[in-house]
Scaffold this motif. Structure first.
Motif, PDB file in Angstrom:
ATOM      1  N   THR A   1       0.812  -1.219   0.000  1.00 51.66           N
ATOM      2  CA  THR A   1       0.000   0.000   0.000  1.00 51.66           C
ATOM      3  C   THR A   1       0.842   1.265   0.000  1.00 51.66           C
ATOM      4  O   THR A   1       0.345   2.333  -0.320  1.00 51.66           O
ATOM      5  CB  THR A   1      -0.952   0.020   1.207  1.00 51.66           C
TER       6      THR A   1
ATOM      7  N   VAL B   1      -0.619 -11.028  -2.812  1.00 52.66           N
ATOM      8  CA  VAL B   1      -1.340 -10.208  -1.853  1.00 52.66           C
ATOM      9  C   VAL B   1      -2.771 -10.716  -1.790  1.00 52.66           C
ATOM     10  O   VAL B   1      -3.381 -10.976  -2.824  1.00 52.66           O
ATOM     11  CB  VAL B   1      -1.335  -8.719  -2.275  1.00 52.66           C
TER      12      VAL B   1
ATOM     13  N   PRO C   1      -5.912  -9.102  -0.299  1.00 47.68           N
ATOM     14  CA  PRO C   1      -6.560  -7.992   0.405  1.00 47.68           C
ATOM     15  C   PRO C   1      -7.818  -8.456   1.131  1.00 47.68           C
ATOM     16  O   PRO C   1      -8.418  -9.474   0.767  1.00 47.68           O
ATOM     17  CB  PRO C   1      -6.894  -7.001  -0.704  1.00 47.68           C
TER      18      PRO C   1
END
Length: 69
Positions: free
Chosen positions: A10, A42, A44
């Motif tokens: 991020t 990743v 999320p």
């Protein structure tokens, strides 16, 4: 290869995530330049998992100098 922990995705630019720029100092990395840090995955909290492809400068001392300036 680096022994440093990679920064959180991020906090990185698109260029850093795609391996177009150094993950540490943001210097542009041309085709075939830089050290590949391997595909990273990743997951999320919301959305689908995806891969990112960090690279770092081949000259660690120059990279560190740019990173700290």
């Amino acid at each position: 290869m680096t022994t440093r922990s990679l920064p959180p995705i991020t906090s990185l630019t698109e260029a850093q995530q795609r391996g177009w720029a150094c993950v540490w100092c943001r210097a542009a990395l041309g085709i075939g330049l830089g050290d590949d840090l391997g595909e990273q995955r990743v997951r999320p909290a919301n959305g689908a998992a995806y891969s990112w492809f960090p690279r770092q400068c081949p000259d660690a001392s120059a990279c560190l100098a740019r990173e700290t300036s």
